[in-house]
Design a protein around this motif. Structure first.
Motif, PDB file in Angstrom:
ATOM      1  N   ILE A  28       4.217  -4.859  15.748  1.00 54.95           N
ATOM      2  CA  ILE A  28       3.016  -5.017  14.938  1.00 54.95           C
ATOM      3  C   ILE A  28       2.750  -3.846  13.997  1.00 54.95           C
ATOM      4  O   ILE A  28       1.820  -3.892  13.206  1.00 54.95           O
ATOM      5  CB  ILE A  28       1.762  -5.278  15.810  1.00 54.95           C
ATOM      6  CG1 ILE A  28       1.511  -4.134  16.773  1.00 54.95           C
ATOM      7  CG2 ILE A  28       1.876  -6.592  16.539  1.00 54.95           C
ATOM      8  CD1 ILE A  28       0.216  -4.248  17.561  1.00 54.95           C
ATOM      9  N   LYS A  29       3.565  -2.810  14.064  1.00 51.59           N
ATOM     10  CA  LYS A  29       3.420  -1.662  13.167  1.00 51.59           C
ATOM     11  C   LYS A  29       4.691  -1.550  12.342  1.00 51.59           C
ATOM     12  O   LYS A  29       5.788  -1.644  12.857  1.00 51.59           O
ATOM     13  CB  LYS A  29       3.216  -0.368  13.953  1.00 51.59           C
ATOM     14  CG  LYS A  29       1.845  -0.230  14.542  1.00 51.59           C
ATOM     15  CD  LYS A  29       1.685   1.158  15.142  1.00 51.59           C
ATOM     16  CE  LYS A  29       0.288   1.396  15.614  1.00 51.59           C
ATOM     17  NZ  LYS A  29       0.100   2.755  16.142  1.00 51.59           N
ATOM     18  N   PHE A  30       4.509  -1.335  11.040  1.00 54.77           N
ATOM     19  CA  PHE A  30       5.643  -1.250  10.142  1.00 54.77           C
ATOM     20  C   PHE A  30       5.632   0.069   9.385  1.00 54.77           C
ATOM     21  O   PHE A  30       4.578   0.560   9.007  1.00 54.77           O
ATOM     22  CB  PHE A  30       5.609  -2.392   9.123  1.00 54.77           C
ATOM     23  CG  PHE A  30       5.710  -3.752   9.748  1.00 54.77           C
ATOM     24  CD1 PHE A  30       6.935  -4.287  10.074  1.00 54.77           C
ATOM     25  CD2 PHE A  30       4.567  -4.485  10.026  1.00 54.77           C
ATOM     26  CE1 PHE A  30       7.029  -5.540  10.660  1.00 54.77           C
ATOM     27  CE2 PHE A  30       4.650  -5.738  10.611  1.00 54.77           C
ATOM     28  CZ  PHE A  30       5.877  -6.263  10.927  1.00 54.77           C
ATOM     29  N   THR A  31       6.809   0.602   9.127  1.00 56.21           N
ATOM     30  CA  THR A  31       6.934   1.793   8.302  1.00 56.21           C
ATOM     31  C   THR A  31       6.826   1.371   6.843  1.00 56.21           C
ATOM     32  O   THR A  31       6.895   0.182   6.511  1.00 56.21           O
ATOM     33  CB  THR A  31       8.296   2.483   8.505  1.00 56.21           C
ATOM     34  OG1 THR A  31       9.331   1.606   8.042  1.00 56.21           O
ATOM     35  CG2 THR A  31       8.527   2.850   9.967  1.00 56.21           C
ATOM     36  N   LYS A  32       6.689   2.352   5.963  1.00 57.93           N
ATOM     37  CA  LYS A  32       6.632   2.066   4.531  1.00 57.93           C
ATOM     38  C   LYS A  32       7.907   1.346   4.096  1.00 57.93           C
ATOM     39  O   LYS A  32       7.850   0.373   3.332  1.00 57.93           O
ATOM     40  CB  LYS A  32       6.459   3.362   3.741  1.00 57.93           C
ATOM     41  CG  LYS A  32       6.419   3.128   2.235  1.00 57.93           C
ATOM     42  CD  LYS A  32       6.292   4.428   1.467  1.00 57.93           C
ATOM     43  CE  LYS A  32       7.601   5.147   1.447  1.00 57.93           C
ATOM     44  NZ  LYS A  32       7.678   6.267   0.520  1.00 57.93           N
ATOM     45  N   LEU A  36       8.122  -2.318   2.306  1.00 59.38           N
ATOM     46  CA  LEU A  36       8.778  -2.514   1.010  1.00 59.38           C
ATOM     47  C   LEU A  36       9.897  -3.542   1.106  1.00 59.38           C
ATOM     48  O   LEU A  36      10.061  -4.371   0.214  1.00 59.38           O
ATOM     49  CB  LEU A  36       9.313  -1.176   0.469  1.00 59.38           C
ATOM     50  CG  LEU A  36       8.254  -0.227  -0.071  1.00 59.38           C
ATOM     51  CD1 LEU A  36       8.886   1.121  -0.421  1.00 59.38           C
ATOM     52  CD2 LEU A  36       7.560  -0.818  -1.280  1.00 59.38           C
ATOM     53  N   GLU A  37      10.653  -3.503   2.168  1.00 57.11           N
ATOM     54  CA  GLU A  37      11.735  -4.472   2.355  1.00 57.11           C
ATOM     55  C   GLU A  37      11.174  -5.888   2.464  1.00 57.11           C
ATOM     56  O   GLU A  37      11.723  -6.833   1.894  1.00 57.11           O
ATOM     57  CB  GLU A  37      12.560  -4.119   3.592  1.00 57.11           C
ATOM     58  CG  GLU A  37      13.786  -4.990   3.782  1.00 57.11           C
ATOM     59  CD  GLU A  37      14.785  -4.903   2.630  1.00 57.11           C
ATOM     60  OE1 GLU A  37      15.405  -5.952   2.319  1.00 57.11           O
ATOM     61  OE2 GLU A  37      14.951  -3.827   2.028  1.00 57.11           O
ATOM     62  N   ASN A  38      10.062  -6.039   3.168  1.00 55.73           N
ATOM     63  CA  ASN A  38       9.446  -7.351   3.320  1.00 55.73           C
ATOM     64  C   ASN A  38       8.803  -7.853   2.033  1.00 55.73           C
ATOM     65  O   ASN A  38       8.674  -9.061   1.837  1.00 55.73           O
ATOM     66  CB  ASN A  38       8.404  -7.324   4.445  1.00 55.73           C
ATOM     67  CG  ASN A  38       9.032  -7.468   5.803  1.00 55.73           C
ATOM     68  OD1 ASN A  38       9.388  -8.561   6.193  1.00 55.73           O
ATOM     69  ND2 ASN A  38       9.192  -6.371   6.516  1.00 55.73           N
ATOM     70  N   LEU A  39       8.386  -6.940   1.160  1.00 54.06           N
ATOM     71  CA  LEU A  39       7.740  -7.324  -0.094  1.00 54.06           C
ATOM     72  C   LEU A  39       8.690  -7.293  -1.290  1.00 54.06           C
ATOM     73  O   LEU A  39       8.283  -7.568  -2.413  1.00 54.06           O
ATOM     74  CB  LEU A  39       6.556  -6.387  -0.370  1.00 54.06           C
ATOM     75  CG  LEU A  39       5.421  -6.413   0.649  1.00 54.06           C
ATOM     76  CD1 LEU A  39       4.403  -5.327   0.324  1.00 54.06           C
ATOM     77  CD2 LEU A  39       4.772  -7.781   0.694  1.00 54.06           C
ATOM     78  N   LYS A  40       9.937  -6.976  -1.032  1.00 50.85           N
ATOM     79  CA  LYS A  40      10.920  -6.781  -2.096  1.00 50.85           C
ATOM     80  C   LYS A  40      10.995  -7.955  -3.070  1.00 50.85           C
ATOM     81  O   LYS A  40      10.936  -7.770  -4.283  1.00 50.85           O
ATOM     82  CB  LYS A  40      12.295  -6.543  -1.467  1.00 50.85           C
ATOM     83  CG  LYS A  40      13.353  -6.121  -2.430  1.00 50.85           C
ATOM     84  CD  LYS A  40      14.638  -5.820  -1.656  1.00 50.85           C
ATOM     85  CE  LYS A  40      15.612  -5.076  -2.495  1.00 50.85           C
ATOM     86  NZ  LYS A  40      16.772  -4.646  -1.707  1.00 50.85           N
ATOM     87  N   ALA A  64      -4.356  -2.894  -1.629  1.00 51.67           N
ATOM     88  CA  ALA A  64      -4.205  -3.608  -0.358  1.00 51.67           C
ATOM     89  C   ALA A  64      -3.985  -2.641   0.809  1.00 51.67           C
ATOM     90  O   ALA A  64      -3.743  -3.066   1.934  1.00 51.67           O
ATOM     91  CB  ALA A  64      -3.035  -4.585  -0.448  1.00 51.67           C
ATOM     92  N   GLY A  65      -4.060  -1.327   0.527  1.00 48.71           N
ATOM     93  CA  GLY A  65      -3.920  -0.332   1.586  1.00 48.71           C
ATOM     94  C   GLY A  65      -2.499   0.129   1.849  1.00 48.71           C
ATOM     95  O   GLY A  65      -2.238   0.828   2.818  1.00 48.71           O
ATOM     96  N   ILE A  66      -1.559  -0.257   0.983  1.00 46.71           N
ATOM     97  CA  ILE A  66      -0.151   0.146   1.133  1.00 46.71           C
ATOM     98  C   ILE A  66       0.130   1.277   0.156  1.00 46.71           C
ATOM     99  O   ILE A  66       0.079   1.090  -1.059  1.00 46.71           O
ATOM    100  CB  ILE A  66       0.803  -1.043   0.850  1.00 46.71           C
ATOM    101  CG1 ILE A  66       0.453  -2.264   1.693  1.00 46.71           C
ATOM    102  CG2 ILE A  66       2.257  -0.616   1.026  1.00 46.71           C
ATOM    103  CD1 ILE A  66       0.636  -2.084   3.167  1.00 46.71           C
ATOM    104  N   LYS A  67       0.421   2.462   0.682  1.00 48.44           N
ATOM    105  CA  LYS A  67       0.685   3.615  -0.170  1.00 48.44           C
ATOM    106  C   LYS A  67       2.185   3.777  -0.371  1.00 48.44           C
ATOM    107  O   LYS A  67       2.924   3.981   0.585  1.00 48.44           O
ATOM    108  CB  LYS A  67       0.089   4.877   0.448  1.00 48.44           C
ATOM    109  CG  LYS A  67      -1.424   4.816   0.546  1.00 48.44           C
ATOM    110  CD  LYS A  67      -2.007   6.192   0.738  1.00 48.44           C
ATOM    111  CE  LYS A  67      -3.494   6.198   0.966  1.00 48.44           C
ATOM    112  NZ  LYS A  67      -4.295   5.436   0.065  1.00 48.44           N
ATOM    113  N   VAL A  68       2.603   3.655  -1.629  1.00 49.19           N
ATOM    114  CA  VAL A  68       4.005   3.829  -1.998  1.00 49.19           C
ATOM    115  C   VAL A  68       4.067   4.712  -3.238  1.00 49.19           C
ATOM    116  O   VAL A  68       3.057   4.935  -3.897  1.00 49.19           O
ATOM    117  CB  VAL A  68       4.696   2.465  -2.285  1.00 49.19           C
ATOM    118  CG1 VAL A  68       4.738   1.609  -1.043  1.00 49.19           C
ATOM    119  CG2 VAL A  68       4.010   1.729  -3.404  1.00 49.19           C
TER     120      VAL A  68
END
Length: 85
Positions: A28-32, A36-40, A64-68
């Motif tokens: 349930i926890k994902f790294t950055k 990114l791989e899932n949203l590629k 959306a709370g995703i820091k890249v």
């Protein structure tokens, strides 16, 4: 003098059971990088098909709370363009 705290076998067994039932956080926890791989596919589609620039995509992800970083997004897009040529 400080009093010693003792625990019963029943308390110990209860704690063991409780700990065993805790969820697997790896699922349930994902790294950055995982995110990114899932949203590629969506990121590449935005950049190549819908005219979004890297900064627009970065801003959307951050809202959306995703820091890249811009570099992360640009590399992903560049790698896709390079692969297509």
């Amino acid at each position: 003098m400080a009093s010693k705290k003792y625990y019963t076998v029943e308390q110990l067994e209860k704690v063991k059971e409780m700990l065993e039932e805790l969820p697997d956080l790896k699922k349930i926890k994902f790294t950055k990088d995982d995110v990114l791989e899932n949203l590629k596919a969506q990121i590449i589609k935005l950049a190549l098909n819908k005219g979004y620039v890297s900064q627009d995509i970065k801003s959307a992800l951050e809202s959306a709370g995703i820091k890249v970083t811009l570099k992360d997004i640009q590399k992903m897009i560049f790698d896709k363009k390079k692969k297509n040529n």
